[in-house]
Design a protein around this motif. Structure first.
Motif, PDB file in Angstrom:
ATOM      1  N   GLU A   1      -0.401  -5.749  -2.123  1.00 16.53           N
ATOM      2  CA  GLU A   1      -0.614  -6.413  -0.832  1.00 16.53           C
ATOM      3  C   GLU A   1      -0.901  -5.297   0.174  1.00 16.53           C
ATOM      4  O   GLU A   1       0.029  -4.699   0.719  1.00 16.53           O
TER       5      GLU A   1
ATOM      6  N   TYR B   1      -0.409  -0.722   6.328  1.00 13.98           N
ATOM      7  CA  TYR B   1       0.690   0.083   6.866  1.00 13.98           C
ATOM      8  C   TYR B   1       1.834   0.216   5.869  1.00 13.98           C
ATOM      9  O   TYR B   1       2.184  -0.753   5.180  1.00 13.98           O
ATOM     10  N   GLY B   2       2.426   1.400   5.828  1.00 12.23           N
ATOM     11  CA  GLY B   2       3.716   1.603   5.176  1.00 12.23           C
ATOM     12  C   GLY B   2       4.668   1.846   6.334  1.00 12.23           C
ATOM     13  O   GLY B   2       4.644   2.927   6.938  1.00 12.23           O
TER      14      GLY B   2
ATOM     15  N   ASP C   1       0.841  -1.201   0.000  1.00 16.98           N
ATOM     16  CA  ASP C   1       0.000   0.000   0.000  1.00 16.98           C
ATOM     17  C   ASP C   1       0.874   1.248   0.000  1.00 16.98           C
ATOM     18  O   ASP C   1       0.575   2.236  -0.680  1.00 16.98           O
ATOM     19  N   GLY C   2       1.986   1.206   0.741  1.00 13.10           N
ATOM     20  CA  GLY C   2       2.901   2.350   0.772  1.00 13.10           C
ATOM     21  C   GLY C   2       3.466   2.620  -0.618  1.00 13.10           C
ATOM     22  O   GLY C   2       3.528   3.775  -1.067  1.00 13.10           O
TER      23      GLY C   2
HETATM   24 MG   LIG Z   1       2.037  -2.010   3.600  1.00 15.13          MG
END
Ligand SMILES: [Mg+2]
Ligand SMILES: Cc1ncc(C[n+]2csc(CCOP(=O)(O)OP(=O)(O)O)c2C)c(N)n1
Length: 325
Positions: free
Chosen positions: A174, A178-179, A147-148
């Motif tokens: 995926e 969180y990043g 996602d980051g």
């Molecule tokens: Mg992530």
């Protein structure tokens, strides 16, 4: 549409359990100081994404991985003994002990590398897909990213080019929420990353990344579509990273309550329950698979332990510079 036969389900189960067992061992060995470096990123909890996507691929298809890539490579068919040796920095490892966790790869199974640069794969995968087209093959390239990484410029460049040239790529996000320590809600304004596909006129799908069968179905559809020349797809799998960002991460940015929730969504247990409830397999058959895998991982550890350290005379830096530093 693919069928869920017993052989496939057992294969998915075995792959997920192999990733879990391998990484639990890596975590243990890292804690004992047996693995050089501290940048070891584990994917415990995220196994269904790697397993479901790679089961939809052929051996000669490509995957481009991330910094959290052990599971991708195992699911694509890499051997756990050479992977364990690589992580231990041994000569028998996939990269002769020079790559380690974050740069591990096996070209034989179509791995084009793990990568420490967040988002790098988003432009590598379209390149691999373009090479397949120019060589006249029907290979597909899968790009795993987080996602980051979806906020990097490479995300937009990669998706734009792949869509414009209708390249055979499947972009697999995926989304573990969180990043590193930054929650998704603090690093982007949208909840569903798959919505970004609309901007590139490609299909965008969000699946439950804890459900390996759902991941497999969506990935099979996207892979088939890419192979037939219809272009790329953005597939977002919502998942959970159970452990810290890397092995020494204290993970103090997530509450105990949030962490306690993770195991309720265990992808391996979910598949186990489903198999038993639907009479697809027996508890003893699943136990047999788990003990076979545990033995395999023990053998991988022994192989890595007994393997030689790389020799300083054979340092690639020396070879490339003709022996001069
Ligand atoms: Mg992530
Ligand atoms: C270009 C770049 N920027 C920053 C970093 C530092 N970094 C390493 S992992 C990471 C977070 C990545 O988050 P995500 O893409 O969601 O992947 P996840 O770790 O959750 O699997 C960051 C910022 C990096 N390695 N490369």
């Amino acid at each position: 549409m693919p069928e869920f036969d017993e052989e496939l389900i057992m294969r998915l189960y075995k792959t997920m359990y192999t990733i879990r067992s391998f990484e639990e061992k890596v975590s243990e060995q890292a804690g004992m100081g047996m693995i050089p470096g501290f940048m070891i990123h584990l994917s415990v909890g995220q196994e269904a994404v790697a397993a479901g996507v790679c089961a939809a691929l052929r051996q000669d298809d490509y995957i481009v991985s991330t910094h959290r890539g052990h599971g991708h490579l195992i699911a694509k068919g890499a051997s756990t003994d050479r992977m364990m040796a690589e992580l231990r920095g041994k000569e028998t490892g996939y990269c002769r002990g020079r790559g380690g966790s974050m740069h591990i790869t096996s070209v034989e199974v179509g791995g084009l590398g793990a990568n420490g640069i967040v988002g790098a794969g988003l432009v590598i995968a379209p390149g691999a897909a373009l090479s397949a087209r120019l060589r006249g093959t029907d290979q597909v390239a899968v790009c795993f990213f987080g996602d980051g990484a979806s906020n990097q410029g490479t995300f937009h460049e990669g998706l734009n080019l792949a869509a414009t040239w209708k390249l055979p790529v499947v972009f697999v996000c995926e989304n573990n929420g969180y990043g590193f320590s930054t929650p998704q809600s603090s690093h982007q304004s949208i909840g569903r990353i798959s919505r970004r596909a609309e901007a590139y006129d490609m299909p965008g799908i969000t699946v439950n990344g804890d459900d390996v069968l759902e991941v497999y179905l969506a990935a099979s559809w996207a892979v088939e579509r890419a192979r037939e020349g219809a272009g790329p797809t953005l597939l977002e799998a919502v998942t959970r990273r159970w452990l810290g960002h890397y092995v020494d991460d204290e993970d103090d940015y997530r509450s105990a309550e949030e962490k306690a929730e993770f195991t309720l969504h265990d992808p391996i247990e979910q598949l186990e329950r489903r198999c038993i409830e639907q009479g697809l397999t027996s508890t003893s058959q699943l136990e047999r698979i788990r003990s076979e895998v545990d033995e395999e991982i023990e053998r991988a550890c022994a192989f890595a332990e007994e393997s030689e350290e790389p020799s300083p005379e054979d340092d690639p830096g020396l070879i490339f510079s003709g022996g001069e530093r």
